[in-house]
Structure formats: structure tokens, C-alpha cells
Design an enzyme around this catalytic site. Structure first.
Site, short mmCIF file in Angstrom:
data_model
loop_
_atom_site.label_atom_id
_atom_site.label_comp_id
_atom_site.label_asym_id
_atom_site.label_seq_id
_atom_site.Cartn_x
_atom_site.Cartn_y
_atom_site.Cartn_z
N ARG A 16 0.85 -1.19 0.00
CA ARG A 16 0.00 0.00 0.00
C ARG A 16 0.89 1.25 0.00
O ARG A 16 1.88 1.32 0.73
CB ARG A 16 -0.91 0.04 1.24
CG ARG A 16 -2.12 -0.86 1.17
CD ARG A 16 -3.14 -0.40 0.13
NE ARG A 16 -4.27 -1.31 0.01
CZ ARG A 16 -4.35 -2.34 -0.84
NH1 ARG A 16 -3.36 -2.61 -1.67
NH2 ARG A 16 -5.43 -3.09 -0.89
N ASP A 69 4.36 -0.35 -6.87
CA ASP A 69 3.14 -0.72 -7.59
C ASP A 69 1.95 0.05 -7.03
O ASP A 69 0.85 -0.02 -7.57
CB ASP A 69 2.90 -2.23 -7.48
CG ASP A 69 1.67 -2.66 -8.26
OD1 ASP A 69 1.58 -2.29 -9.46
OD2 ASP A 69 0.79 -3.34 -7.70
N GLU A 96 -3.55 7.22 -4.70
CA GLU A 96 -3.65 6.72 -6.09
C GLU A 96 -5.11 6.62 -6.55
O GLU A 96 -5.37 6.54 -7.75
CB GLU A 96 -3.01 5.32 -6.19
CG GLU A 96 -3.76 4.28 -5.35
CD GLU A 96 -3.17 2.88 -5.45
OE1 GLU A 96 -1.94 2.74 -5.35
OE2 GLU A 96 -3.95 1.92 -5.61
N HIS A 106 -0.79 -0.18 -9.78
CA HIS A 106 -1.46 -1.11 -8.85
C HIS A 106 -1.99 -2.31 -9.63
O HIS A 106 -3.21 -2.52 -9.74
CB HIS A 106 -2.59 -0.41 -8.09
CG HIS A 106 -2.99 -1.17 -6.84
ND1 HIS A 106 -3.43 -0.53 -5.71
CD2 HIS A 106 -2.99 -2.48 -6.54
CE1 HIS A 106 -3.71 -1.44 -4.79
NE2 HIS A 106 -3.43 -2.64 -5.28
P1 NAD Z 1 -1.53 -11.13 5.18
O1 NAD Z 1 -2.59 -10.65 6.10
O2 NAD Z 1 -1.45 -12.58 4.83
O3 NAD Z 1 -0.09 -10.70 5.76
C1 NAD Z 1 0.17 -9.48 6.35
C2 NAD Z 1 1.30 -9.69 7.35
O4 NAD Z 1 1.68 -8.41 7.86
C3 NAD Z 1 0.89 -10.55 8.55
O5 NAD Z 1 1.81 -11.61 8.72
C4 NAD Z 1 0.94 -9.59 9.72
O6 NAD Z 1 1.33 -10.19 10.93
C5 NAD Z 1 1.97 -8.59 9.23
N1 NAD Z 1 1.94 -7.32 9.96
C6 NAD Z 1 0.87 -6.64 10.42
N2 NAD Z 1 1.26 -5.53 11.03
C7 NAD Z 1 2.60 -5.50 10.96
C8 NAD Z 1 3.59 -4.61 11.43
N3 NAD Z 1 3.27 -3.49 12.11
N4 NAD Z 1 4.89 -4.89 11.19
C9 NAD Z 1 5.22 -6.01 10.52
N5 NAD Z 1 4.33 -6.91 10.06
C10 NAD Z 1 3.04 -6.65 10.28
O7 NAD Z 1 -1.69 -10.24 3.86
P2 NAD Z 1 -1.11 -10.55 2.40
O8 NAD Z 1 -2.12 -11.31 1.63
O9 NAD Z 1 0.26 -11.08 2.52
O10 NAD Z 1 -1.10 -9.07 1.78
C11 NAD Z 1 -0.30 -8.04 2.33
C12 NAD Z 1 -0.75 -6.70 1.77
O11 NAD Z 1 -0.44 -6.63 0.37
C13 NAD Z 1 -2.28 -6.48 1.80
O12 NAD Z 1 -2.71 -5.98 3.05
C14 NAD Z 1 -2.52 -5.50 0.69
O13 NAD Z 1 -2.53 -4.19 1.20
C15 NAD Z 1 -1.31 -5.70 -0.24
N6 NAD Z 1 -1.70 -6.23 -1.55
C16 NAD Z 1 -1.36 -5.53 -2.66
C17 NAD Z 1 -1.70 -6.02 -3.92
C18 NAD Z 1 -1.30 -5.33 -5.19
O14 NAD Z 1 -1.91 -5.60 -6.24
N7 NAD Z 1 -0.31 -4.47 -5.20
C19 NAD Z 1 -2.43 -7.21 -4.01
C20 NAD Z 1 -2.75 -7.91 -2.84
C21 NAD Z 1 -2.39 -7.41 -1.61
#
Ligand code: NAD
Length: 328
Positions: free
Chosen positions: A233, A257, A262, A294
Site C-alpha cells: 500500500r 506498484d 492513487e 497497482h
Molecule cells: P496477510 O494478512 O497474509 O499478511 C500481512 C502480514 O503483515 C501478517 O503476517 C501480519 O502479521 C503482518 N503485519 C501486520 N502488522 C505489521 C507490522 N506493524 N509490522 C510487521 N508486520 C506486520 O496479507 P497478504 O495477503 O500477505 O497481503 C499483504 C498486503 O499486500 C495487503 O494488506 C494489501 O494491502 C497488499 N496487496 C497488494 C496487492 C497489489 O496488487 N499491489 C495485491 C494484494 C495485496
């Protein structure tokens, strides 16, 4: 059962109809517009509504949905920072997000790392104007680098597994450690990641605790020439601090990305319009900054799963059933 789907892209329509039919939906309203005060009337009589991330589901919208009798909301995205979950709970609206394979985003992240490392952006620009010189294009080898992965959830863990094949040293940070990750990476504290990594990639959700986590202090701690990658994000980075780092040549490359604010720009054709995001316009012009709109998630497989979760969860909620990616 009526469902209203907002922010629908053309490539989602066929899947939306397919899953709606499978779930016994007899009226499906589809619009490309986000859910706002102006488009809310399309949800009249619907059991549930689904959107993507450009619709802001705040207390006001939740209250109005509730008044219209809508009891389910699904976001067809993994990220749900645009949804006020407390407000949804208050108005009795069940909420779900999407769940899809982390491979698309994880593979895209590796691509962004390699493109930055091998200076692909200036190389591509040159070849388009018949400039075949090599000056300034010397790259590095991933196998000699230390890569820091912040956030080892589904995507971060998959990035780590993918990177393991390159032979690089991998450090990881998360508030929860996973045994599986320890096979490929060493958990270190954030300061160590900042100080010792050549490449840092962000994979945490956007929350109060992660907002602008890459700020001036974090950049100050990093190695000169660090490559920063963000496929999570935009708001995880204080873009002013990152831009300053690029100007000062402290940061060697940035691959994004996602970008703060955005919404309303990415996923639209704005070629003939004035784009009012100065940070985006300024940062984009650096030869060592790659930006994409994105699209890390954007694979056929992910689109199918996003629509499937979006429709199936609303149908389950309408039948007072639970759904595996329910958030509230
Ligand atoms: P997920 O929930 O499986 O993993 C997120 C991880 O972040 C968890 O392990 C959690 O413990 C950790 N976390 C939370 N707070 C934290 C902190 N303060 N410090 C360190 N770690 C912390 O989510 P995911 O499926 O792996 O996705 C992650 C992020 O990627 C999503 O929240 C989304 O915003 C982003 N995303 C972007 C796209 C894209 O197209 N660019 C697509 C999918 C997801």
C-alpha cells in the site's frame, strides 16, 4: 436475491454473472461507478453490495446501507483499509474481503526487484531511441545481496520462497513469526533490516501501526544504495522522505506498484487530464524509480477468485451463513 456490484471492470463481468447464477442470485446490478452517496440508490432492495478499493465504506455509507436493508458487503480486494469495520458491525453489515493465491503479487515483487537491480527502466528507454550504450547501466547480482521482507503473511512468505532460489540472504520482520518462513529466512528486528539490507520489500497491510513506516528516520538508518520495493500500500511510505532519499542518492532505486492517494488515478485512462498528485509526477521522472498502476494482483487466476469471494460471501451472508474470508 438481489446483489449490486460496483466498480466492475469489463474483465470481471463474465465471472460475476457466472458466480451470481451459481449462487442463486436472481437480480445482479452491475456498474463501473464506485459506491458513493450518488450511486447508493443502485443498492435499493439488494441483500448485499460488492466494491473494489475506490469506494470508501465509511460510517455514513454503512448507516445508509443499513437503512436500505442491505446486510452484506464484500470488497473484491485483499486490502480493506477503505472499510470502516467498526461502523459495519454497528449497523449489522457482515463484511468480507477477497482471498486469492499470493503467487501473482509475489512473482510481480520479484520482477520489480530484478528490474531495479538490472536498471531495466533506463535500458528500455534507450533501446526505444536506438541508444544501445551501456554507460550507467551496470547492475548487481541478487545472489550477493541481503533482502529484507517486512510482513511475512501470505504474500511476504511467498516472496521469500521465490527469492530462496536466487541464493540471496533473506531477513524477515513481522509482529508474528512463522516457523515455515524460518526455513528460508532469518527473522531480525526492523533496525537490523534497515541497516543491513540491500533490498527492502514491504508486505504489511495498511494500519495505524504501519502508516508511513518508511519515514525519514527509517531511510536514515538504511544502507546507501538501498533498493526499496512496495507492492503493498502506498501509505506505508512517507513519500516525501523517500523522494528526499532518491534526491540525496541515499536510495539506489525505488519500485512502487502502489502510491499514496492513487485512488481516482490508477486504473483510469487520464492521458488528457491534469493529474493533481505532484509527488507521483515528480518521483516518476527519476531513472531509478519504477512505478506501475497497482497491477501486481492482476492475473486471470486472481480476478476469478476475487469475484468468486465477492459474490459467494454475499450469498452466504444473505442466507445467514458464514464465509471463510469474513472480516466483520
Ligand atoms: P496477510 O494478512 O497474509 O499478511 C500481512 C502480514 O503483515 C501478517 O503476517 C501480519 O502479521 C503482518 N503485519 C501486520 N502488522 C505489521 C507490522 N506493524 N509490522 C510487521 N508486520 C506486520 O496479507 P497478504 O495477503 O500477505 O497481503 C499483504 C498486503 O499486500 C495487503 O494488506 C494489501 O494491502 C497488499 N496487496 C497488494 C496487492 C497489489 O496488487 N499491489 C495485491 C494484494 C495485496
Amino acid at each position: 436475491m438481489k446483489l449490486t456490484a460496483y466498480e466492475v471492470r469489463k474483465d470481471e463481468e463474465e465471472n460475476l454473472r457466472k458466480y451470481a447464477q451459481r449462487c442463486g442470485v436472481d437480480e445482479l446490478v452491475i456498474t463501473g461507478e464506485p459506491l458513493t452517496g450518488e450511486t447508493l440508490e443502485l443498492a435499493e432492495g439488494a441483500a448485499g453490495v460488492t466494491t473494489l478499493g475506490q469506494s470508501v465504506i465509511n460510517e455514513d455509507i454503512c448507516r445508509q446501507l443499513h437503512q436500505m436493508g442491505v446486510t452484506g458487503y464484500s470488497t473484491r480486494s485483499v486490502g480493506y483499509n477503505h472499510v470502516d469495520l467498526e461502523a459495519a458491525k454497528k449497523y449489522g453489515i457482515r463484511v468480507s474481503n477477497a482471498s486469492y493465491s499470493p503467487h501473482g503479487v509475489a512473482e510481480y515483487t520479484v520482477m520489480m526487484i530484478l528490474m531495479s537491480l538490472r536498471k531495466y527502466k533506463p535500458a528500455l528507454y534507450r533501446i526505444n531511441v536506438n541508444d544501445y550504450s551501456l554507460d550507467g547501466l551496470v547492475g548487481g547480482e541478487l545472489c550477493e545481496m541481503t533482502v529484507g521482507i517486512i510482513g511475512t503473511g501470505k504474500i511476504g512468505e511467498t516472496v521469500i520462497r521465490n527469492l530462496a532460489g536466487f541464493g540471496c540472504r533473506i531477513y524477515a520482520y513481522d509482529i508474528y513469526e512463522k516457523e515455515e518462513v524460518k526455513k528460508y529466512a532469518v527473522y531480525r528486528d526492523l533496525d537490523t533490516i534497515y541497516k543491513e539490507c540491500d533490498i527492502i520489500s514491504l508486505h504489511t497491510p495498511l494500519m495505524d501501526s504501519t502508516y508511513h513506516m518508511i519515514d525519514r528516520d527509517a531511510v536514515k538508518k538504511m544502507k546507501k544504495g538501498v533498493i526499496l520495493v512496495n507492492c503493498a500500500r502506498g501509505e506505508l511510505m512517507d513519500i516525501e522522505a523517500v523522494t528526499r532519499g532518491v534526491e540525496d542518492e541515499k536510495i539506489g532505486a525505488v519500485a512502487l506498484d502502489v502510491f499514496e492517494n492513487e485512488n481516482g488515478i490508477y486504473h483510469h485512462d487520464r492521458r488528457t487530464e491534469i493529474i493533481k498528485n505532484r509527488d507521483m509526477a515528480y518521483l516518476r521522472q527519476f531513472p531509478n524509480v519504477i512505478m506501475t498502476q497497482h497491477m501486481a494482483f492482476y492475473t486471470r487466476q486472481a480476478v476469478d477468485s476475487m469475484v468468486k469471494c465477492g459474490v459467494e460471501s454475499l450469498a452466504a451472508f444473505a442466507r445467514q451463513q458464514d464465509y471463510f474470508c469474513r472480516l466483520a
